[in-house]
Write a protein that holds these residues in place. Structure first.
Motif, PDB file in Angstrom:
ATOM      1  N   ALA A   1       5.979  10.200   2.264  1.00  0.00           N
ATOM      2  CA  ALA A   1       5.558   9.050   1.459  1.00  0.00           C
ATOM      3  C   ALA A   1       5.814   9.288  -0.026  1.00  0.00           C
ATOM      4  O   ALA A   1       6.253   8.378  -0.746  1.00  0.00           O
ATOM      5  CB  ALA A   1       4.085   8.750   1.704  1.00  0.00           C
ATOM      6  N   GLU A   2       5.549  10.515  -0.497  1.00  0.00           N
ATOM      7  CA  GLU A   2       5.810  10.820  -1.903  1.00  0.00           C
ATOM      8  C   GLU A   2       7.303  10.703  -2.218  1.00  0.00           C
ATOM      9  O   GLU A   2       7.692  10.202  -3.286  1.00  0.00           O
ATOM     10  CB  GLU A   2       5.290  12.214  -2.256  1.00  0.00           C
TER      11      GLU A   2
ATOM     12  N   GLU B   1       0.843  -1.183   0.000  1.00  0.00           N
ATOM     13  CA  GLU B   1       0.000   0.000   0.000  1.00  0.00           C
ATOM     14  C   GLU B   1       0.883   1.238   0.000  1.00  0.00           C
ATOM     15  O   GLU B   1       1.875   1.307   0.738  1.00  0.00           O
ATOM     16  CB  GLU B   1      -0.909   0.012   1.236  1.00  0.00           C
ATOM     17  N   ALA B   2       0.528   2.229  -0.787  1.00  0.00           N
ATOM     18  CA  ALA B   2       1.334   3.448  -0.866  1.00  0.00           C
ATOM     19  C   ALA B   2       1.521   4.091   0.508  1.00  0.00           C
ATOM     20  O   ALA B   2       2.585   4.628   0.806  1.00  0.00           O
ATOM     21  CB  ALA B   2       0.689   4.437  -1.835  1.00  0.00           C
ATOM     22  N   GLN B   3       0.493   4.000   1.345  1.00  0.00           N
ATOM     23  CA  GLN B   3       0.564   4.653   2.657  1.00  0.00           C
ATOM     24  C   GLN B   3       1.595   4.020   3.583  1.00  0.00           C
ATOM     25  O   GLN B   3       1.923   4.592   4.622  1.00  0.00           O
ATOM     26  CB  GLN B   3      -0.809   4.637   3.317  1.00  0.00           C
ATOM     27  N   THR B   4       2.109   2.842   3.237  1.00  0.00           N
ATOM     28  CA  THR B   4       3.129   2.205   4.079  1.00  0.00           C
ATOM     29  C   THR B   4       4.548   2.552   3.642  1.00  0.00           C
ATOM     30  O   THR B   4       5.513   2.160   4.310  1.00  0.00           O
ATOM     31  CB  THR B   4       2.977   0.667   4.053  1.00  0.00           C
TER      32      THR B   4
ATOM     33  N   ALA C   1      -3.648   8.072  -2.269  1.00  0.00           N
ATOM     34  CA  ALA C   1      -3.799   8.204  -0.818  1.00  0.00           C
ATOM     35  C   ALA C   1      -2.630   8.938  -0.178  1.00  0.00           C
ATOM     36  O   ALA C   1      -2.753   9.431   0.954  1.00  0.00           O
ATOM     37  CB  ALA C   1      -3.966   6.832  -0.179  1.00  0.00           C
ATOM     38  N   ILE C   2      -1.479   9.034  -0.871  1.00  0.00           N
ATOM     39  CA  ILE C   2      -0.329   9.723  -0.263  1.00  0.00           C
ATOM     40  C   ILE C   2      -0.166  11.138  -0.805  1.00  0.00           C
ATOM     41  O   ILE C   2       0.844  11.800  -0.513  1.00  0.00           O
ATOM     42  CB  ILE C   2       0.973   8.926  -0.459  1.00  0.00           C
TER      43      ILE C   2
ATOM     44  N   ASN D   1       1.516  14.001   1.196  1.00  0.00           N
ATOM     45  CA  ASN D   1       2.349  13.426   2.252  1.00  0.00           C
ATOM     46  C   ASN D   1       3.791  13.417   1.738  1.00  0.00           C
ATOM     47  O   ASN D   1       4.200  12.529   1.006  1.00  0.00           O
ATOM     48  CB  ASN D   1       1.866  12.008   2.572  1.00  0.00           C
TER      49      ASN D   1
ATOM     50  N   ASP E   1      -3.094   2.195  -4.462  1.00  0.00           N
ATOM     51  CA  ASP E   1      -3.742   3.417  -3.982  1.00  0.00           C
ATOM     52  C   ASP E   1      -2.748   4.572  -3.809  1.00  0.00           C
ATOM     53  O   ASP E   1      -2.657   5.187  -2.743  1.00  0.00           O
ATOM     54  CB  ASP E   1      -4.474   3.153  -2.665  1.00  0.00           C
TER      55      ASP E   1
END
Length: 227
Positions: free
Chosen positions: A102-103, A71-74, A95-96, A99, A92
């Motif tokens: 994360a980016e 997941e992108a958020q991880t 979702a980042i 951020n 996903d």
């Protein structure tokens, strides 16, 4: 009559290629996933609304390519150099958006994985131009990636999916039940899975056969809970 107590045994979601039914709404995306070794720049964006099959196709691709799925958020918590040692499906990505950590992690993963000769699959609901990524270099790389779109299933595909989901549970509904359901559920694979599971549970609990009457009661109950 009191309802029978049944065991809650959730069905296992089948994510193999044989379980993904091909139709005009997804044929191009399936062809690109199966021909992943020919992706320009060794990367692909897969977009489509919730329930259109993005996660399923990501798993199909992972099985074909040996890729990791995350997941992108991880990403901010991942060991990016280690992750980049193999192909990766990043789910996903929108979702980042905004951020920075994360980016930045995704930007480094993009560059390192490709430098290692690996491939990347990015997923998100909208087309990449609407992902609202803020890191300019990441945004340009994602938007410059070949893209494939999935669409929600049409009546024929949704009917086939419902029939397969019932068969997977060894259930044999009357033909008119599937025709009844496709007019009344959300047009997505997720909705099909939910209604088949709910009908199976209701049939067991109430000791009633699968029927339009049972389906109407289950749909009415779900509608009331959603309000």
């Amino acid at each position: 009559m009191p309802e029978q107590l049944g065991f809650d045994l959730p069905g296992i979601t089948a994510l193999g290629r044989a379980d993904f039914l091909v139709a005009p709404s997804n044929a191009v995306a399936v062809a690109l996933i199966e021909g992943w070794q020919d992706w320009p720049g060794r990367k692909l964006v897969l977009s489509g609304p919730a329930g259109s099959g993005k996660t399923h196709l990501a798993h199909v691709w992972a099985a074909l390519s040996g890729a990791e799925i995350c997941e992108a958020q991880t990403l901010a918590a991942q060991d990016i150099p280690e992750l980049a040692r193999r192909s990766v499906a990043i789910e996903d990505v929108p979702a980042i958006a905004g951020n920075t950590e994360a980016e930045t992690a995704l930007f480094h993963l993009h560059n390192l994985a490709l430098a290692e000769g690996n491939a990347l699959l990015f997923t998100g609901e909208a087309a990449p131009g609407a992902w609202h990524l803020e890191l300019p270099d990441l945004k340009s790389r994602i938007e410059g990636t070949q893209a494939a779109s999935l669409h929600l299933p049409d009546d024929a595909l949704l009917s086939a999916v419902l029939a397969k989901l019932f068969a997977d549970r060894q259930l044999m509904p009357k033909p008119d039940l599937i025709a009844y359901l496709i007019l009344r559920i959300d047009r997505s694979f997720a909705a099909a899975r939910r209604i088949v599971a709910a009908l199976d549970a209701a049939s067991l609990a109430q000791k009633r056969p699968l029927s339009r009457q049972l389906a109407a009661a289950v749909l009415d109950k779900e509608d009331q809970l959603a309000r």
